[in-house]
Design a protein around this motif. Structure first.
Motif, PDB file in Angstrom:
ATOM      1  N   VAL A   6      84.533  69.317  39.417  1.00  0.00           N
ATOM      2  CA  VAL A   6      84.819  67.993  39.952  1.00  0.00           C
ATOM      3  C   VAL A   6      86.332  67.858  39.969  1.00  0.00           C
ATOM      4  CG1 VAL A   6      84.463  65.509  39.706  1.00  0.00           C
ATOM      5  CG2 VAL A   6      82.700  67.115  38.921  1.00  0.00           C
ATOM      6  N   VAL A   7      86.926  67.798  41.132  1.00  0.00           N
ATOM      7  CA  VAL A   7      88.380  67.837  41.250  1.00  0.00           C
ATOM      8  C   VAL A   7      88.873  66.612  41.997  1.00  0.00           C
ATOM      9  CG1 VAL A   7      90.367  69.146  42.045  1.00  0.00           C
ATOM     10  CG2 VAL A   7      88.317  70.359  41.247  1.00  0.00           C
ATOM     11  N   GLU A   8      89.680  65.805  41.297  1.00  0.00           N
ATOM     12  CA  GLU A   8      90.287  64.626  41.922  1.00  0.00           C
ATOM     13  C   GLU A   8      91.697  64.957  42.382  1.00  0.00           C
ATOM     14  OE1 GLU A   8      88.236  62.798  38.098  1.00  0.00           O
ATOM     15  OE2 GLU A   8      89.603  64.453  38.514  1.00  0.00           O
ATOM     16  N   SER A   9      92.149  64.224  43.372  1.00  0.00           N
ATOM     17  CA  SER A   9      93.522  64.358  43.842  1.00  0.00           C
ATOM     18  C   SER A   9      93.946  63.042  44.475  1.00  0.00           C
ATOM     19  CB  SER A   9      93.646  65.502  44.848  1.00  0.00           C
ATOM     20  OG  SER A   9      92.840  65.264  45.982  1.00  0.00           O
ATOM     21  N   GLY A  10      95.258  62.890  44.637  1.00  0.00           N
ATOM     22  CA  GLY A  10      95.769  61.750  45.382  1.00  0.00           C
ATOM     23  C   GLY A  10      96.428  60.671  44.564  1.00  0.00           C
ATOM     24  N   GLY A  11      96.456  60.801  43.254  1.00  0.00           N
ATOM     25  CA  GLY A  11      97.121  59.784  42.450  1.00  0.00           C
ATOM     26  C   GLY A  11      98.627  59.836  42.619  1.00  0.00           C
ATOM     27  N   GLY A  12      99.287  58.852  42.011  1.00  0.00           N
ATOM     28  CA  GLY A  12     100.738  58.829  42.097  1.00  0.00           C
ATOM     29  C   GLY A  12     101.291  57.480  41.736  1.00  0.00           C
ATOM     30  N   LEU A  13     102.566  57.296  42.075  1.00  0.00           N
ATOM     31  CA  LEU A  13     103.286  56.054  41.799  1.00  0.00           C
ATOM     32  C   LEU A  13     103.444  55.271  43.094  1.00  0.00           C
ATOM     33  CD1 LEU A  13     105.064  54.242  39.954  1.00  0.00           C
ATOM     34  CD2 LEU A  13     106.986  55.736  40.567  1.00  0.00           C
ATOM     35  N   VAL A  14     103.133  53.982  43.027  1.00  0.00           N
ATOM     36  CA  VAL A  14     103.238  53.134  44.208  1.00  0.00           C
ATOM     37  C   VAL A  14     103.713  51.757  43.773  1.00  0.00           C
ATOM     38  CG1 VAL A  14     100.843  52.340  44.092  1.00  0.00           C
ATOM     39  CG2 VAL A  14     102.010  52.409  46.310  1.00  0.00           C
ATOM     40  N   GLN A  15     104.354  51.048  44.684  1.00  0.00           N
ATOM     41  CA  GLN A  15     104.838  49.707  44.360  1.00  0.00           C
ATOM     42  C   GLN A  15     103.743  48.664  44.553  1.00  0.00           C
ATOM     43  OE1 GLN A  15     108.409  49.089  46.710  1.00  0.00           O
ATOM     44  NE2 GLN A  15     109.687  49.847  45.038  1.00  0.00           N
ATOM     45  N   LEU A  16     103.959  47.524  43.941  1.00  0.00           N
ATOM     46  CA  LEU A  16     103.053  46.386  44.093  1.00  0.00           C
ATOM     47  C   LEU A  16     102.775  46.125  45.569  1.00  0.00           C
ATOM     48  CD1 LEU A  16     101.671  43.784  42.968  1.00  0.00           C
ATOM     49  CD2 LEU A  16     103.906  42.669  43.187  1.00  0.00           C
ATOM     50  N   GLY A  17     101.479  46.013  45.890  1.00  0.00           N
ATOM     51  CA  GLY A  17     101.083  45.754  47.265  1.00  0.00           C
ATOM     52  C   GLY A  17     100.887  46.994  48.110  1.00  0.00           C
ATOM     53  N   GLY A  18     101.207  48.143  47.556  1.00  0.00           N
ATOM     54  CA  GLY A  18     101.085  49.387  48.305  1.00  0.00           C
ATOM     55  C   GLY A  18      99.663  49.928  48.335  1.00  0.00           C
ATOM     56  N   SER A  19      99.537  51.118  48.909  1.00  0.00           N
ATOM     57  CA  SER A  19      98.221  51.747  49.061  1.00  0.00           C
ATOM     58  C   SER A  19      98.261  53.193  48.571  1.00  0.00           C
ATOM     59  CB  SER A  19      97.789  51.740  50.534  1.00  0.00           C
ATOM     60  OG  SER A  19      97.636  50.439  51.020  1.00  0.00           O
TER      61      SER A  19
END
Length: 123
Positions: A4-17
């Motif tokens: 089971v492999v997740e990807s796509g996380g990260g740092l984003v600003q308030l209101g971002g996607s």
């Protein structure tokens, strides 16, 4: 061996996607259900979104209207589109898959989790 492999996380600003993806493989049993959960230090892991047996997706109240979970059965993937992100969405996000094993006498569910992916929303 189930993966089971997740990807796509990260740092984003308030209101971002952000968009998360989960790919599962390695089981000979059919997938019964898949879902996303999240956890912050010191708290229990909580449901974010999960598909249900009637074909609908169940969302936690805190993400309804902002997150969209979708499943691609042909590719054994589960996605989570997260919009209008808030600092309180900051967590490690985990993908869960349940496989169904049917025997002559019973039906069993086998649970597997990914390693998690960090999502951080800054204010």
């Amino acid at each position: 061996q189930v993966k089971v492999v997740e990807s796509g996380g990260g740092l984003v600003q308030l209101g971002g996607s952000l968009s998360l993806s989960c790919v599962v493989s390695g089981s000979t049993f059919p997938i019964y259900s898949m879902g996303w959960y999240r956890q912050v230090p010191g708290k229990q892991r909580e449901l974010v979104a999960r598909d249900t047996t009637n074909g609908r997706t169940r969302y936690s109240d805190s993400v309804k209207g902002r997150f969209t979970c979708s499943r691609d059965n042909a590719r054994n993937t589960l996605s989570l589109q997260m919009n209008s992100l808030k600092p309180e969405d900051t967590a490690v996000y985990y993908c869960n898959v349940q496989y169904q094993e049917d025997t002559d006498y019973e039906s069993r569910l086998h649970d597997y989790w990914g390693q998690g992916t960090q999502v951080t929303v800054s204010s």
